[in-house]
Motif scaffolding. Structure first.
Motif, PDB file in Angstrom:
ATOM      1  N   LEU A  89      -0.881 -56.836   7.712  1.00  0.00           N
ATOM      2  CA  LEU A  89      -2.077 -56.516   7.285  1.00  0.00           C
ATOM      3  C   LEU A  89      -2.386 -55.027   6.700  1.00  0.00           C
ATOM      4  N   LEU A  90      -1.629 -54.186   7.283  1.00  0.00           N
ATOM      5  CA  LEU A  90      -1.844 -52.738   6.817  1.00  0.00           C
ATOM      6  C   LEU A  90      -1.277 -52.617   5.262  1.00  0.00           C
ATOM      7  N   LEU A  91      -0.060 -53.441   5.210  1.00  0.00           N
ATOM      8  CA  LEU A  91       0.659 -53.292   3.995  1.00  0.00           C
ATOM      9  C   LEU A  91      -0.409 -53.882   2.910  1.00  0.00           C
ATOM     10  N   ARG A  92      -1.084 -54.957   3.195  1.00  0.00           N
ATOM     11  CA  ARG A  92      -2.034 -55.675   2.397  1.00  0.00           C
ATOM     12  C   ARG A  92      -3.391 -54.769   2.142  1.00  0.00           C
ATOM     13  N   THR A  93      -3.731 -53.910   3.287  1.00  0.00           N
ATOM     14  CA  THR A  93      -4.938 -53.253   3.148  1.00  0.00           C
ATOM     15  C   THR A  93      -4.725 -52.006   2.444  1.00  0.00           C
ATOM     16  N   SER A  94      -3.391 -51.519   2.148  1.00  0.00           N
ATOM     17  CA  SER A  94      -3.108 -50.150   1.726  1.00  0.00           C
ATOM     18  C   SER A  94      -3.458 -50.511   0.079  1.00  0.00           C
ATOM     19  N   ARG A  95      -3.430 -51.818  -0.409  1.00  0.00           N
ATOM     20  CA  ARG A  95      -3.453 -52.119  -1.743  1.00  0.00           C
ATOM     21  C   ARG A  95      -4.975 -52.286  -1.999  1.00  0.00           C
ATOM     22  N   ASN A  96      -5.753 -52.332  -0.989  1.00  0.00           N
ATOM     23  CA  ASN A  96      -7.324 -52.588  -1.322  1.00  0.00           C
ATOM     24  C   ASN A  96      -7.911 -51.304  -1.580  1.00  0.00           C
ATOM     25  N   ARG A  97      -8.729 -51.127  -2.549  1.00  0.00           N
ATOM     26  CA  ARG A  97      -9.146 -49.913  -3.288  1.00  0.00           C
ATOM     27  C   ARG A  97     -10.444 -49.604  -2.080  1.00  0.00           C
ATOM     28  N   LYS A  98     -11.115 -50.600  -1.401  1.00  0.00           N
ATOM     29  CA  LYS A  98     -12.326 -50.071  -0.691  1.00  0.00           C
ATOM     30  C   LYS A  98     -11.739 -49.211   0.728  1.00  0.00           C
ATOM     31  N   ILE A  99     -10.647 -49.611   1.139  1.00  0.00           N
ATOM     32  CA  ILE A  99     -10.258 -48.903   2.060  1.00  0.00           C
ATOM     33  C   ILE A  99      -8.858 -48.488   1.804  1.00  0.00           C
ATOM     34  N   GLN A 100      -8.604 -46.971   1.858  1.00  0.00           N
ATOM     35  CA  GLN A 100      -7.471 -46.482   1.629  1.00  0.00           C
ATOM     36  C   GLN A 100      -6.313 -46.705   2.718  1.00  0.00           C
ATOM     37  N   GLY A 101      -4.935 -46.574   2.217  1.00  0.00           N
ATOM     38  CA  GLY A 101      -4.019 -46.937   3.441  1.00  0.00           C
ATOM     39  C   GLY A 101      -4.109 -46.156   4.482  1.00  0.00           C
ATOM     40  N   ASP A 102      -4.097 -44.851   4.291  1.00  0.00           N
ATOM     41  CA  ASP A 102      -4.305 -43.736   5.479  1.00  0.00           C
ATOM     42  C   ASP A 102      -5.427 -44.057   6.415  1.00  0.00           C
ATOM     43  N   ALA A 103      -6.536 -44.421   5.580  1.00  0.00           N
ATOM     44  CA  ALA A 103      -7.613 -44.603   6.558  1.00  0.00           C
ATOM     45  C   ALA A 103      -7.521 -45.733   7.450  1.00  0.00           C
ATOM     46  N   ALA A 104      -6.945 -47.015   6.817  1.00  0.00           N
ATOM     47  CA  ALA A 104      -6.695 -48.234   7.488  1.00  0.00           C
ATOM     48  C   ALA A 104      -5.886 -47.922   8.786  1.00  0.00           C
ATOM     49  N   ILE A 105      -4.575 -47.241   8.540  1.00  0.00           N
ATOM     50  CA  ILE A 105      -3.638 -46.888   9.473  1.00  0.00           C
ATOM     51  C   ILE A 105      -4.498 -46.088  10.630  1.00  0.00           C
ATOM     52  N   ALA A 106      -5.193 -45.121  10.343  1.00  0.00           N
ATOM     53  CA  ALA A 106      -5.984 -44.163  11.371  1.00  0.00           C
ATOM     54  C   ALA A 106      -6.688 -45.119  12.209  1.00  0.00           C
ATOM     55  N   MET A 107      -7.545 -45.991  11.374  1.00  0.00           N
ATOM     56  CA  MET A 107      -8.662 -46.846  12.011  1.00  0.00           C
ATOM     57  C   MET A 107      -8.224 -47.961  13.120  1.00  0.00           C
ATOM     58  N   VAL A 108      -7.039 -48.318  12.749  1.00  0.00           N
ATOM     59  CA  VAL A 108      -6.334 -49.368  13.627  1.00  0.00           C
ATOM     60  C   VAL A 108      -5.579 -48.578  14.723  1.00  0.00           C
ATOM     61  N   SER A 109      -4.889 -47.409  14.289  1.00  0.00           N
ATOM     62  CA  SER A 109      -4.124 -46.663  15.310  1.00  0.00           C
ATOM     63  C   SER A 109      -5.007 -46.396  16.393  1.00  0.00           C
ATOM     64  N   VAL A 110      -6.255 -45.662  15.993  1.00  0.00           N
ATOM     65  CA  VAL A 110      -7.139 -45.249  17.290  1.00  0.00           C
ATOM     66  C   VAL A 110      -7.867 -46.298  18.124  1.00  0.00           C
TER      67      VAL A 110
END
Length: 286
Positions: A89-110
């Motif tokens: 999911l993080l790999l797919r999200t990193s290609r989404n322009r609405k949610i940047q990859g680093d933001a998605a990782i930080a969100m899921v991580s926390v």
């Protein structure tokens, strides 16, 4: 000192710790070079927090099953699939322009870290909750409590990871350095990125037993960065990274056993010392 080590190695759990430590170090170093070059280093930290959250869920489920039917399930069967799914999911999200990859990782991580700790507080029946959390996060004693079944599982998964890396070495090389060119010449870059994500997730879950969920990134990144201080080619860096990682893990385990320091923190400290030595050597060579 030698007599002390001989005495310690007479215990099966110490031998198990060294076997698992070497295998995990080797696997994490192989993929660490690719993660650093693709600037995906932070994904290891994010997935380690996901694994922590999944482990907390598995622990709560085992507590419920123990009370109801007096049986438990291996936490690996929950943690591994959950981490793999999140990696994809993080790999797919990193290609989404609405949610940047680093933001998605930080969100899921926390979110995973917070929910995991919340579950352990609400549902845990342990009298030493702080100790349990510390062990999970920093790997204080988990590597020394491995069962024979977990060692075999770790061995099988490690062989699969190493075999996959060797078989797909050329494709991984292409995807690592120029994904656009790899796609242009017919390489299915998305498929190989998916393979990388799955392998990374497997390594993260395995490494939790060695250094804990908070220190996994160091095990993945430090050997690769150390090798890059001296070597420049992808193959040389990969081989050197693997050697450095294995040597540092063995050294960290030996120091931890002899001095009684936490296993995970000791291994990371040795990795840091190796990085500093390689950095100095790199300046000298230049």
């Amino acid at each position: 000192m030698i007599d002390t080590l001989i005495q310690y190695f007479s215990f099966p759990f110490v031998r198990y710790a060294f076997i698992v430590g070497v295998l995990i170090s080797l696997c994490s170093s192989l993929l660490g070079v690719t993660l650093v070059l693709k600037r995906f280093s932070f994904i290891g930290d994010g997935l380690s927090h996901v694994a922590f959250g999944a482990l907390c869920i598995a622990s709560v489920l085992n507590t419920f099953l123990t009370n109801k039917i007096n049986k438990q399930i291996d936490t690996m069967y929950i943690v591994l699939p959950a981490t793999i799914i999140c990696a994809i999911l993080l790999l797919r999200t990193s290609r989404n322009r609405k949610i940047q990859g680093d933001a998605a990782i930080a969100m899921v991580s926390v979110a995973s870290l917070a929910l995991g700790y919340l579950l352990m507080n609400v549902f845990s029946t342990s009298t030493n909750l702080t100790g349990d959390v510390c062990t999970t996060l920093f790997g204080s004693t988990s590597i020394l409590t491995l069962t024979k079944a977990k060692v075999w599982l770790c061995t099988i998964l490690s062989i699969i990871v190493i075999t996959a890396f060797i078989i797909f070495y050329n494709k991984i090389f292409c995807v690592t350095f120029d994904e656009s060119f790899a796609t242009a010449v017919g390489t299915h870059a998305n498929a190989y990125n998916l393979v990388l994500a799955i392998i990374i997730a497997v390594i993260i879950v395995l490494a939790m037993n060695l250094v804990g969920s908070l220190l996994i990134s160091a095990l993945v990144i430090f050997p690769a960065l150390s090798a890059m201080r001296i070597f420049k080619s992808f193959r040389s860096v990969t081989i050197c990274s693997a050697c450095v990682s294995v040597i540092c893990s063995i050294s960290g385990l030996l120091v931890s056993i002899l001095t009684g320091t936490p296993v995970g923190s000791t291994i990371v400290a040795v990795d840091l010392c190796a990085f500093l030595l390689f950095t100095i050597a790199g300046f000298v060579i230049k």
